[in-house]
Design an enzyme around this catalytic site. Structure first.
Site, short mmCIF file in Angstrom:
data_model
loop_
_atom_site.label_atom_id
_atom_site.label_comp_id
_atom_site.label_asym_id
_atom_site.label_seq_id
_atom_site.Cartn_x
_atom_site.Cartn_y
_atom_site.Cartn_z
CD GLU A 43 -2.79 1.64 2.05
OE1 GLU A 43 -3.69 2.50 1.96
OE2 GLU A 43 -2.52 0.94 3.29
CG ASP A 117 -1.71 13.75 -0.33
OD1 ASP A 117 -2.38 13.68 0.54
OD2 ASP A 117 -0.41 13.24 0.08
CG ASP A 153 -12.46 12.01 -1.40
OD1 ASP A 153 -11.38 11.89 -1.67
OD2 ASP A 153 -12.72 13.24 -1.25
CB THR A 192 -8.66 3.90 4.03
OG1 THR A 192 -9.34 5.05 3.35
CG2 THR A 192 -8.58 2.86 2.64
CD GLU A 193 -6.67 5.23 9.22
OE1 GLU A 193 -6.26 4.94 7.95
OE2 GLU A 193 -5.85 4.64 10.26
CE1 TYR A 194 -6.63 10.81 5.31
CE2 TYR A 194 -7.31 12.13 3.84
CZ TYR A 194 -6.37 12.09 4.78
OH TYR A 194 -5.73 13.02 5.17
#
Ligand code: SAM
Length: 213
Positions: A43, A117, A153, A192-194
């Site tokens: 990852e 990012d 996203d 995932t966290e995001y």
């Protein structure tokens, strides 16, 4: 990701048995490093490690390596890793630009990019982890049928990524603009966290799976 400097993070990572600080030395020998012949999945830009830790629990027959360039973020993954016994998970504190120096051709079976990012300015496009420059780096380390799985996203980043994969000649195996609306794909999905944060806000999650040329 907004970064708060965490005092002592660099030093703690330097002493951690879960972080390989000289990854170039294992180039071509990662399976020996893990002491088995299992495939290696990476990852890249793993953040605090929730996703890769869950994958490592689900797939004990795979060796996992999480790549993160900032100590202040990586330390959170290391702290979680310290609380759990696992044979199949290591971390690297490197910039993903150096991946071909750390892995030999064909050494990696799969690469995950999650909520990378977006680098919205055009002049920074080559820093995006799905840019053609990064796809070329992945080609140098992936095995012949190796895959990249990408979730985001960010619609602009997703459209950019589809264009880059086409320009680089990668095959599109799966693409959706609403992963969470795809019941079959969601059966294996690891959040995932995001992803947890953005989906709770009602944002659609984009995903593509691509195979190198
Ligand atoms: N993947 C996690 C998630 O979905 O919750 C974290 C997403 S966060 C927006 C992106 C992470 O990628 C950050 O922790 C950042 O430091 C890392 N990152 C960005 N560019 C990188 C690079 N070139 N090499 C290694 N890590 C990188």
């Amino acid at each position: 990701m907004r970064l708060r400097n965490i005092k002592g993070a660099r030093e703690a990572i330097g002493k951690s048995p879960f972080v390989e600080l000289a990854p170039e030395e294992y180039r071509g020998r990662w399976r020996d490093r893990f002491g088995n012949g299992h495939p290696v999945w990476l990852e890249v830009g793993m953040g605090k490690g929730q996703f890769i830790m869950e994958l490592a629990r689900r797939y004990p027959e795979v060796n996992f390596i999480g790549v993160e360039m900032y100590s202040s973020v990586l330390i959170r993954a290391v702290q979680k890793r310290e609380r759990e016994e696992m044979e199949n998970l290591l971390f690297l504190r490197i910039d993903a630009r150096t991946l071909p120096e750390c892995f030999a051709p064909g050494e990696v079976e799969r690469i995950f990019l999650n909520f990378s990012d977006p680098w919205p300015k055009d002049r920074h496009a080559k820093r995006r982890l799905t840019s053609r420059q990064f796809l070329e780096r992945y080609t140098k380390i992936l095995e012949r049928d190796g895959l990249v799985e990408f979730k985001t996203d960010n619609r602009d980043l997703y459209m950019f990524s589809l264009e880059e994969r086409e320009a680089a000649g990668w095959r599109l195996l799966y693409s959706t603009e609403d992963l969470h609306g795809d019941g079959e794909a969601m059966r294996d999905n690891v959040m995932t966290e995001y992803e947890e944060r953005f989906s709770a806000e009602g944002k659609p999650i984009y995903k593509m799976v691509i195979r190198q040329p």
